[in-house]
Design an enzyme around this catalytic site. Structure first.
Site, PDB file in Angstrom:
ATOM      1  N   TYR A  85       0.835  -1.210   0.000  1.00 53.72           N
ATOM      2  CA  TYR A  85       0.000   0.000   0.000  1.00 53.72           C
ATOM      3  C   TYR A  85       0.861   1.248   0.000  1.00 53.72           C
ATOM      4  O   TYR A  85       0.641   2.169  -0.788  1.00 53.72           O
ATOM      5  CB  TYR A  85      -0.927  -0.002   1.221  1.00 53.72           C
ATOM      6  CG  TYR A  85      -1.646   1.307   1.395  1.00 53.72           C
ATOM      7  CD1 TYR A  85      -2.634   1.697   0.500  1.00 53.72           C
ATOM      8  CD2 TYR A  85      -1.323   2.162   2.445  1.00 53.72           C
ATOM      9  CE1 TYR A  85      -3.297   2.901   0.642  1.00 53.72           C
ATOM     10  CE2 TYR A  85      -1.973   3.373   2.595  1.00 53.72           C
ATOM     11  CZ  TYR A  85      -2.958   3.738   1.700  1.00 53.72           C
ATOM     12  OH  TYR A  85      -3.599   4.928   1.845  1.00 53.72           O
ATOM     13  N   HIS A 108       1.140  13.083   2.204  1.00 51.69           N
ATOM     14  CA  HIS A 108       1.483  12.483   3.492  1.00 51.69           C
ATOM     15  C   HIS A 108       2.530  11.386   3.320  1.00 51.69           C
ATOM     16  O   HIS A 108       2.623  10.744   2.267  1.00 51.69           O
ATOM     17  CB  HIS A 108       0.238  11.926   4.189  1.00 51.69           C
ATOM     18  CG  HIS A 108      -0.558  10.974   3.354  1.00 51.69           C
ATOM     19  ND1 HIS A 108      -1.395  11.384   2.335  1.00 51.69           N
ATOM     20  CD2 HIS A 108      -0.645   9.620   3.386  1.00 51.69           C
ATOM     21  CE1 HIS A 108      -1.975  10.332   1.779  1.00 51.69           C
ATOM     22  NE2 HIS A 108      -1.526   9.252   2.394  1.00 51.69           N
ATOM     23  N   HIS A 136       4.117   7.755   4.635  1.00 56.81           N
ATOM     24  CA  HIS A 136       3.929   6.514   5.384  1.00 56.81           C
ATOM     25  C   HIS A 136       5.327   5.994   5.716  1.00 56.81           C
ATOM     26  O   HIS A 136       6.159   5.810   4.824  1.00 56.81           O
ATOM     27  CB  HIS A 136       3.172   5.472   4.552  1.00 56.81           C
ATOM     28  CG  HIS A 136       1.708   5.736   4.442  1.00 56.81           C
ATOM     29  ND1 HIS A 136       0.788   5.228   5.333  1.00 56.81           N
ATOM     30  CD2 HIS A 136       1.009   6.477   3.548  1.00 56.81           C
ATOM     31  CE1 HIS A 136      -0.429   5.635   4.979  1.00 56.81           C
ATOM     32  NE2 HIS A 136      -0.321   6.396   3.896  1.00 56.81           N
TER      33      HIS A 136
END
Length: 563
Positions: free
Chosen positions: A44, A159, A161
């Site tokens: 992901y 963003h 991760h």
């Protein structure tokens, strides 16, 4: 604006499927609302549809970021090998085999997933945001843990991760993520110490790139308020306002009007009067008896009425509010130390202040955030810093964010002085007391009050403060004499290393690590402090004498007119 989130990785399946999902792009799209979304964690975060075709995916301590799960597991296997645990004999092959499933025993933590989100208002490029994340996690972990970072650009807010292994590359130890359980906190809520450390590092790095750092609202950060806006601080503010109102009110009705104007709620209905600040996030009322242990009844209704009977001053509500705001500003801007900071010591500035580079230990460095209201910037870009002796500053270590150290204003002033070779200007607290009392007496005189109980009380307090200043001068003189003696012995020690000198220094409590430069700076600071205090003492005494002469002359003139 930077927001962060932390998720713990407990299961092997959350790591093991990374390689297959990266190779099969169709499987990389996941439903985040699914409780098991971490099953697809690595694919992901490295999904090409989200990361500019994988250009914004990088790692640390691993060979292939798209096979990070297996590399994480291999590191854990190396740890098990060194300990000789979790290996089983395979009779079919005749070899010892590592039991991978043992990693999940006791709900063990296998890794940590951190999300770092930025606002479009920050105007940062994806590359900058990726670099912010990389620097943040490197500093946060000290570079001792494998990690993968991917920057997602598929939403309005970009963003990062970040997934890092819980096993240390060098020592094999588990990363210690500290959370204080709710049973042990005053707020009744669990406090995530390590996440707070991560956020501090994140804010520091992000602010270097111009990201706006906002403070959380009271509703989302109750624990923050319990740290810096504790109940004891509320008590101090309430007491400050009450003492001011006792000086500036003519009767109880006047007191009530002015208390309301100063955002101070009161309730006289019970046995003990209660108070609450209306302009602060104070949830519970404070009993008046808790404001003065020596005189618990001081702030009760009867005592207030009795105290107000001695006042001669009459001011409007607006005048009282204006003067109180001025008084608060004076207190806020007051300081115990004044230190010059060279521009090279400043890491970077933000709209709210600056991060100051501070060395500690032999080879460690970190940053301390200083609020802008404590700083005056000079024309040459150096800064003058104003510090309170007992205020604390949190040091953010560049090597390891979990290392937490706090410096007091006193320690910071001393360290900065040693670094840049300057002597911190030390101001004795009694000077502030004298200034406040002189200001109050002048204020009364300006409004025609030069006699009576109220004026006499102020005058008595000022004389007491002057007595304290005189005693402090005596203490400083003795300190200067002692430091001078030690400085002479240290100079002598450097020249001939006499055992007699060493013994004498030991008798004075001076250890072998103390050098002349250490004592020299303290000696200079004490001398400057003495000079400032002595000047203030003599100036105030002169002003009192002049005032008394004028008052006596005025009284004699008035007597002559009466006769």
């Amino acid at each position: 604006m930077v927001y962060t989130k932390h998720i713990i990785v407990h299961k092997l399946k959350h790591l093991r499927q990374a390689k297959d999902y990266v190779e099969n792009a169709e499987k990389t799209l996941v439903n985040e609302s699914n409780e098991d979304h971490l099953t697809n964690l690595f694919p992901y975060i490295s999904n090409p549809d989200k990361t500019m075709s994988k250009q914004l995916v990088s790692g640390h301590g691993i060979t292939n970021v798209y096979d990070a799960a297996n590399e994480f597991i291999a590191t854990k296997k190396l740890k098990a090998l060194s300990k000789g645990t979790d290996f089983n004999f395979d009779p079919q092959t005749g070899k010892v085999r590592f039991n991978v499933e043992s990693l999940e025993k006791n709900n063990a933590v296998l890794g940590h997933h951190l999300i770092q989100s930025f606002s479009p208002d920050d105007n940062l490029t994806p590359e900058q945001i990726h670099e912010i994340g990389r620097q943040t996690i490197l500093e946060f972990t000290g570079g001792e843990y494998e990690f993968v970072i991917a920057t997602h650009v598929d939403r309005e807010h970009i963003h990062n991760h970040i997934i890092f292994n819980s096993t240390n590359l060098y020592t094999g130890k588990q990363f210690d993520w500290k959370v204080i359980p709710k049973e042990k906190t005053k707020s009744g809520k669990a406090y995530d110490v390590t996440k707070n450390n991560f956020e501090k590092v994140s804010d520091k790095i992000a602010s270097r790139y111009g990201a706006k750092i906002i403070e959380k609202s009271p509703g989302n950060s109750h624990l923050k308020y319990t740290k810096w806006q504790t109940q004891s601080i509320y008590k101090s503010q309430i007491k400050q306002r009450l003492d001011y109102l006792l000086e500036m009110s003519s009767d109880i009705e006047d007191f009530k009007r002015k208390a309301t104007a100063l955002n101070l709620s009161f309730d006289f209905s019970g046995k003990w009067t209660t108070y609450r600040l209306l302009d602060e996030p104070q949830m519970k009322n404070t009993r008046g008896r808790n404001l003065d242990k020596n005189r618990p009844e001081k702030y009760n209704l009867e005592s207030i009425i009795e105290r107000l009977e001695t006042n001669e001053l009459s001011l409007t509500v607006d005048e009282v509010v204006e003067r109180y705001e001025e008084k608060v500003d004076v207190v806020k801007q007051d300081f115990d130390y004044q230190v010059t900071v060279e521009k090279g010591q400043i890491d970077h500035m933000t709209s709210k202040g600056f991060y100051l580079n501070v060395d500690f230990g032999i080879a460690d460095r970190g940053q301390i955030f200083i609020g802008g209201y404590k700083v005056d910037q000079l024309e040459n870009r150096d800064c003058v810093l104003y510090l309170k002796k007992n205020e604390t500053f949190r040091l953010l270590s560049e090597k390891e964010a979990s290392f937490t150290k706090y410096l007091t204003g006193h320690d910071l002033a001393k360290q900065l002085g040693l670094y840049n070779g300057t002597v911190p200007l030390k101001k004795e607290p009694v000077i502030s007391t004298i200034n406040q009392l002189v200001d109050a007496i002048n204020f009364l005189a300006e409004h025609g009050v030069t006699e009576g109980t109220q004026f006499n009380n102020m005058e008595s307090q000022l004389m007491s403060a002057l007595g304290e200043a005189e005693e402090k001068l005596y203490v400083i003189d003795n300190k200067i004499m002692e430091l001078t003696k030690i400085a002479k012995l240290l100079i002598e020690k450097e020249s001939d290393h006499s055992q007699a000198v060493i013994n004498e220094l030991e008798n004075l409590g001076v250890g072998p690590s103390i050098k002349y430069q250490d004592i020299h700076q303290e000696l200079q600071s004490e001398k400057m402090s003495r000079k400032i205090l002595k000047n203030k003492f003599e100036q105030t005494v002169d002003e009192i004498n002049t005032f008394n002469e004028i008052r006596v002359t005025t009284l004699e003139e008035n007597k002559g007119k009466i006769l």
